[in-house]
Design an enzyme around this catalytic site. Structure first.
Site, mmCIF file in Angstrom:
data_model
loop_
_atom_site.group_PDB
_atom_site.id
_atom_site.type_symbol
_atom_site.label_atom_id
_atom_site.label_comp_id
_atom_site.label_asym_id
_atom_site.label_seq_id
_atom_site.Cartn_x
_atom_site.Cartn_y
_atom_site.Cartn_z
ATOM 1 N N HIS A 66 -3.587 -13.459 -5.456
ATOM 2 C CA HIS A 66 -2.988 -12.878 -4.519
ATOM 3 C C HIS A 66 -3.554 -13.050 -3.146
ATOM 4 C CE1 HIS A 66 -1.593 -8.940 -2.808
ATOM 5 N NE2 HIS A 66 -2.925 -9.604 -2.230
ATOM 6 N N GLU A 67 -3.942 -13.305 -2.595
ATOM 7 C CA GLU A 67 -4.656 -13.890 -0.842
ATOM 8 C C GLU A 67 -4.306 -16.049 -1.002
ATOM 9 O OE1 GLU A 67 -5.376 -11.917 0.801
ATOM 10 O OE2 GLU A 67 -6.316 -10.571 -0.351
ATOM 11 N N HIS A 97 -0.068 -15.504 -0.263
ATOM 12 C CA HIS A 97 0.113 -15.517 1.241
ATOM 13 C C HIS A 97 -0.449 -16.504 1.801
ATOM 14 C CE1 HIS A 97 0.196 -10.715 1.167
ATOM 15 N NE2 HIS A 97 -1.567 -10.447 0.583
ATOM 16 N N ASP A 154 -0.756 -5.282 3.238
ATOM 17 C CA ASP A 154 0.653 -5.822 2.784
ATOM 18 C C ASP A 154 1.780 -5.090 2.629
ATOM 19 O OD1 ASP A 154 -0.869 -8.252 2.464
ATOM 20 O OD2 ASP A 154 -0.342 -8.078 -0.058
HETATM 21 ZN ZN ZN Z 1 -2.104 -9.114 -0.201
#
Ligand code: ZN
Length: 361
Positions: free
Chosen positions: A59-60, A63, A163
């Site tokens: 997930h990170e 980004h 987010d």
């Molecule tokens: Zn996030």
């Protein structure tokens, strides 16, 4: 916030694990043993928690790698028991870029959930985790699927700076400008954060309480920063620097430096040779040298020779952003090679206070 363990690098980004995460794994093992669980069950639980954290890491990376496409590097990704944090060098100011960077994280969990979908038993999907268990492969995959769905749902709650809050700020910023958009998103973020803490307390969920506290202060910090940048945006270093400051000469001793430290309010003293800044004696350098009985030595033996300088025409917004990344931000201001002033975070903050007092006066 304490120590972190370096796991390695992915795409040039340092991956860290916070020590409290190891505490969490230790706690899982100990509580498993005290409940009388057998070794395979305990190992299974640990593997499951590690799988969740791989999902959080991906997930990170979603980004970070999206930010990279817009020329924004990530210094590190830190995994904490309450989730991951990708430390981007800056938040893209273009709302469309911020929108995509924010969306990319939850999007990764959507993809993981879609990939897991063919392997899960939909009829057992909503059975309570305690009873379904993760002992069987099917139960394990079901639980991992649920976790990824939960990560998507939780992250898109518009609690800035989570987010969903960033997505909201970006959408608002397209219509009303970044300052007002941040104000609204941050206010909503703080309100929702109080809700997290409230639900955390009533349901006995310490992680939710921690996230609430994180979000609350995160929203406040970013809001203040954006408002400051707005007030600073038309000014250069010249408007905020100190021109009345104490200097040392290369012949001065540590004791001379200590005397000057005591007689004035400056905490960092610049060593000047022929009008040029050649080093900085910080307060801690002076104190430590005295403690080591080096009072008689010349400051040139002790001073910090590696330091950043700023130019008189540099924008205050850039200096402010740089200063925020350092613990002890103090910059000599130079023109050509000559020292003409100093600037630090206190100055900039004073300048902000004066500007804001004037603009609301
Ligand atoms: Zn996030």
């Amino acid at each position: 916030m304490g120590r972190s363990l370096v796991l390695g690098r992915i795409a040039g980004i340092k991956i860290l694990v916070h020590w409290t995460f190891l505490l969490l794994l230790g706690w899982i093992v100990i509580s498993g043993v005290s409940k009388g669980n057998d070794t395979p069950t305990i190992i299974n639980t640990v593997v499951f928690v590690l799988s969740i954290f791989v999902c959080v890491l991906l997930h990170e990376l979603g980004h970070s790698l999206t930010a990279k496409r817009y020329g924004v590097d990530t210094k590190k990704i830190t995994l904490l028991p309450i989730g991951g944090v990708a430390s981007l060098e800056r938040i893209p100011e273009d709302p469309r870029q911020e929108l995509w960077v924010a969306v990319a994280g939850p999007a990764v969990n959507v993809v993981i959930a879609l990939l897991l979908f063919p392997f899960i038993q939909t009829d057992q999907l909503f059975i309570n985790e305690e009873t379904a268990g993760i002992a069987s492969t099917a139960g394990f995959l079901n639980s991992l699927f649920r976790i990824n769905v939960a990560l998507v749902v939780f992250n898109i709650i518009p609690a800035f700076p989570m987010d969903g809050g960033r997505i909201l700020r970006a959408l608002l910023a397209m219509r009303m400008g970044r300052m007002r958009a941040t104000q609204i998103a941050a206010n909503l973020g703080q309100f929702l954060a109080l809700g997290f803490v409230f639900f955390g307390l009533t349901s006995g969920n310490p992680i939710l309480i921690l996230i609430g506290i994180f979000v609350y202060f995160g929203a406040r910090t970013e809001n203040v920063m954006v408002q400051h940048l707005e007030l600073l945006k038309d000014y250069t270093v010249q408007s905020a620097m100190i021109t009345n400051f104490v200097t040392l000469s290369p012949a001065d001793s540590v004791k001379d430096a200590a005397d000057k430290l005591l007689s004035g309010s400056d905490q960092d003293l610049i060593v000047v040779d022929n009008g040029q800044a050649i080093g900085i004696m910080t307060r801690s350098l002076i104190i430590n040298s005295l403690r080591e009985n080096r009072a008689g030595e010349a400051v040139t033996e002790i001073m910090e020779r590696n330091f950043d300088t700023v130019a008189i025409s540099d924008r205050l917004t850039e200096v402010y952003a740089n200063a925020q990344r350092k613990k002890n931000a103090f910059f000599p201001v130079v023109e050509g090679n000559r020292l003409i002033g100093v600037i630090d975070m206190n100055n900039i903050q004073e300048f902000v206070m004066i500007r804001s007092a004037l603009s609301y006066g």
